[in-house]
Enzyme design. Structure first.
Site, PDB file in Angstrom:
ATOM      1  N   LYS A   1       2.060   7.253   6.756  1.00  0.00           N
ATOM      2  CA  LYS A   1       1.333   6.491   5.746  1.00  0.00           C
ATOM      3  C   LYS A   1      -0.434   7.260   5.971  1.00  0.00           C
ATOM      4  O   LYS A   1      -0.658   7.964   6.962  1.00  0.00           O
ATOM      5  CB  LYS A   1       0.569   5.661   6.875  1.00  0.00           C
ATOM      6  CG  LYS A   1       1.453   4.347   6.197  1.00  0.00           C
ATOM      7  CD  LYS A   1       1.273   2.670   7.057  1.00  0.00           C
ATOM      8  CE  LYS A   1       2.431   2.381   7.029  1.00  0.00           C
ATOM      9  NZ  LYS A   1       2.206   0.598   7.763  1.00  0.00           N
TER      10      LYS A   1
ATOM     11  N   ASP B   1      -1.812  -9.122   8.979  1.00  0.00           N
ATOM     12  CA  ASP B   1      -0.761  -8.559   8.419  1.00  0.00           C
ATOM     13  C   ASP B   1       0.720  -8.901   8.673  1.00  0.00           C
ATOM     14  O   ASP B   1       1.618  -8.652   8.016  1.00  0.00           O
ATOM     15  CB  ASP B   1      -0.931  -6.837   8.267  1.00  0.00           C
ATOM     16  CG  ASP B   1       0.318  -7.022   6.563  1.00  0.00           C
ATOM     17  OD1 ASP B   1       0.120  -7.797   6.076  1.00  0.00           O
ATOM     18  OD2 ASP B   1       0.522  -5.270   6.301  1.00  0.00           O
TER      19      ASP B   1
ATOM     20  N   ASP C   1       4.573  -2.296  10.954  1.00  0.00           N
ATOM     21  CA  ASP C   1       3.733  -2.456   9.987  1.00  0.00           C
ATOM     22  C   ASP C   1       2.767  -2.731  10.648  1.00  0.00           C
ATOM     23  O   ASP C   1       2.057  -3.975  10.841  1.00  0.00           O
ATOM     24  CB  ASP C   1       4.377  -3.836   9.195  1.00  0.00           C
ATOM     25  CG  ASP C   1       5.194  -3.154   8.015  1.00  0.00           C
ATOM     26  OD1 ASP C   1       4.949  -1.840   7.788  1.00  0.00           O
ATOM     27  OD2 ASP C   1       6.193  -3.807   7.278  1.00  0.00           O
TER      28      ASP C   1
ATOM     29  N   GLN D   1       1.424  -1.124   0.039  1.00  0.00           N
ATOM     30  CA  GLN D   1      -0.521   0.023   0.056  1.00  0.00           C
ATOM     31  C   GLN D   1       0.761   1.216   0.558  1.00  0.00           C
ATOM     32  O   GLN D   1       2.152   1.064   0.630  1.00  0.00           O
ATOM     33  CB  GLN D   1      -0.477  -0.062   0.665  1.00  0.00           C
ATOM     34  CG  GLN D   1      -1.620  -1.238   1.076  1.00  0.00           C
ATOM     35  CD  GLN D   1      -2.653  -1.174   2.233  1.00  0.00           C
ATOM     36  OE1 GLN D   1      -3.389   0.124   2.399  1.00  0.00           O
ATOM     37  NE2 GLN D   1      -3.367  -2.116   2.481  1.00  0.00           N
TER      38      GLN D   1
ATOM     39  N   GLU E   1      -4.329  -0.761   4.854  1.00  0.00           N
ATOM     40  CA  GLU E   1      -3.809   0.451   6.138  1.00  0.00           C
ATOM     41  C   GLU E   1      -4.297   1.438   6.625  1.00  0.00           C
ATOM     42  O   GLU E   1      -5.222   2.725   6.118  1.00  0.00           O
ATOM     43  CB  GLU E   1      -2.457   0.183   5.838  1.00  0.00           C
ATOM     44  CG  GLU E   1      -1.545  -0.708   5.776  1.00  0.00           C
ATOM     45  CD  GLU E   1      -0.331  -0.914   5.106  1.00  0.00           C
ATOM     46  OE1 GLU E   1       0.486  -1.807   5.920  1.00  0.00           O
ATOM     47  OE2 GLU E   1       0.161   0.564   4.461  1.00  0.00           O
TER      48      GLU E   1
END
Length: 437
Positions: free
Chosen positions: A146, A318, A338, A130, A169
């Site tokens: 992000k 994930d 992450d 992503q 995400e």
């Protein structure tokens, strides 16, 4: 430079929470002196480092401290560090056991640098499925950002209609994970903070990335772009968009940005991947883990037990690998990175995340004691996380229901550990190092 959040009136129960949080995570003398300011009848929370802001308010803070030693240089304890920027001090003090020490006085300054620092360059960060930005700051700091994809109240079903592998995400999950990790006293998540950037003034003038610029368009006054990632996340139906000129995002420190390969990924034995999970869901794999020197050497094994606790609390599907710091090799702690797919659904509790616990029945005694403490009145996990997150510029970071959810999931963790203790005894289950079979 000290920046203040708006005042918040606290009652006695919240004051107790404040005291616990400060004593647990800010035990340095500078914070102990601040305790006297916190417990008046009406208390203004005056955290060093950040408030809710518009990025256009940023003042140029470049000075002679911009030139600093390499971030991987050693910083001997007791040396004078007043002139060292917080991001450099952070890198100097990473150890084989944690990202930072419990009394890391520089963390608030580091978060402030991320939340208010002047941006000098923006590009898309390669790798992963992503969109992520790599953001360079004028003072030399580097962060992974992000962008916001959904509103806080958009929950993922984790069923056939919305399987976990199609889950976007969440920027706020990265922020909440950092705070949760601090409260658990793991200190293995890189520091992360929220920020509202001015896309027109801070991103566009500072990027030459064609994967941003060539897919950029304006839709109803919002800047949107497609970028480049796997096609089911980067397509015309799923653009990354600002809200007017502004875009919410999380900014997490990029650890060792000048090192080519600072981390090493190893397969996580209890991965939730569709194929990988068939193995451990069909049989107990712990015996195999305990005879694998790649797992049992150093602190990896017990860190993986902690990681199982963490991933159960946030429900992160994930986690396909676990990550270590290359420079520490087999002595490295397991880095928790992450976490953007966590905090997706406050009502769904998948207890298969606890497979490492109920298959191995071993966990650090210190972790168990911390979990017990966080389940007691006066120091409830949900209360502590709510208070900690209230100081982020994007507060409220997560919806209110998640605080009760975390306490419910914490109870599930403790029940699994207690079953192990009942079956095998304290000495076998609560350990300080792995006993290889």
């Amino acid at each position: 430079m000290k920046i203040y959040r708006r005042g918040v009136k606290l009652d006695l129960s919240i004051a107790v929470v404040v005291m616990f949080l400060l004593l647990l995570h800010m035990t340095g003398m500078m914070y102990k002196r601040e305790l006297h300011q916190l417990f008046n009848e009406e208390v203004n929370i005056s955290k060093r480092g950040f408030r809710r802001f518009r990025s256009s308010e940023i003042v140029d803070k470049e000075d002679e401290t911009s030139k600093v030693p390499s971030e991987v240089a050693e910083g001997p304890a007791g040396t004078k560090t007043d002139h060292i920027p917080a991001y450099n001090m952070f890198h100097q003090r990473i150890t084989k056991d944690a990202m930072y020490e419990p009394s890391a006085f520089y963390i608030f300054n580091l978060l402030d640098e991320l939340a208010t620092g002047e941006i000098s360059n923006v590009s898309l960060f390669p790798g992963g499925s992503q969109i992520k930005f790599k953001i360079h700051f004028k003072n030399g700091n580097v962060a992974i950002a992000k962008p916001k994809r959904h509103d806080r109240g958009r929950y993922w079903a984790y069923d056939q209609s919305e399987p976990f592998w199609l889950d976007n995400e969440r920027h706020n999950a990265e922020i909440a994970s950092f705070h949760l990790d601090r409260i658990l006293n793991f200190r293995r998540v890189p520091p992360c903070v929220g920020r509202i950037v001015n896309f027109r003034k801070e991103i566009l003038p500072n990027t030459k990335d064609e994967e941003i610029l060539s897919t950029l368009y304006i839709n109803n006054g919002n800047f949107c772009f497609i970028g480049n990632c796997v096609p089911w996340f980067c397509n015309d139906n799923n653009p990354i968009c600002s809200e007017g000129d502004f875009m919410e995002m999380s900014l997490c420190v990029l650890v060792y940005p000048s090192v080519e390969h600072p981390f090493q990924d190893r397969p996580f034995p209890w991965s939730q991947g569709i194929v990988e999970s068939e193995i451990w869901k069909e049989r107990n794999i712990c015996t195999e883990m305990l005879v694998d020197p790649e797992i049992t050497m150093g602190r990896f094994f017990l860190d993986l037990m902690d990681l199982a606790v963490f991933d159960h609390l946030i429900q992160n599907y994930d986690r396909h690998h676990f990550t270590i710091v290359v420079r520490f090799n087999v002595e490295s702690f397991v880095v928790i990175v992450d976490n953007g797919k966590g905090f997706g659904n406050p009502w769904k509790d998948d207890t298969s995340f606890l497979a490492p616990i109920y298959q191995c029945c071993r966990i650090r005694n210190s972790t168990y004691q911390t979990l017990l403490d966080l389940s007691t009145d006066g120091s409830k996990l949900g209360n502590l996380l709510r208070l900690s997150l209230s100081q982020d510029p994007l507060a409220p970071v997560i919806t209110e229901i998640f605080f009760a959810t975390l306490e419910r999931r914490l109870g599930q963790v403790l029940r699994e550990i207690d079953k192990c203790i009942e079956n095998y005894g304290n000495g076998e289950v609560l350990v300080d190092k792995v006993v290889v079979i």
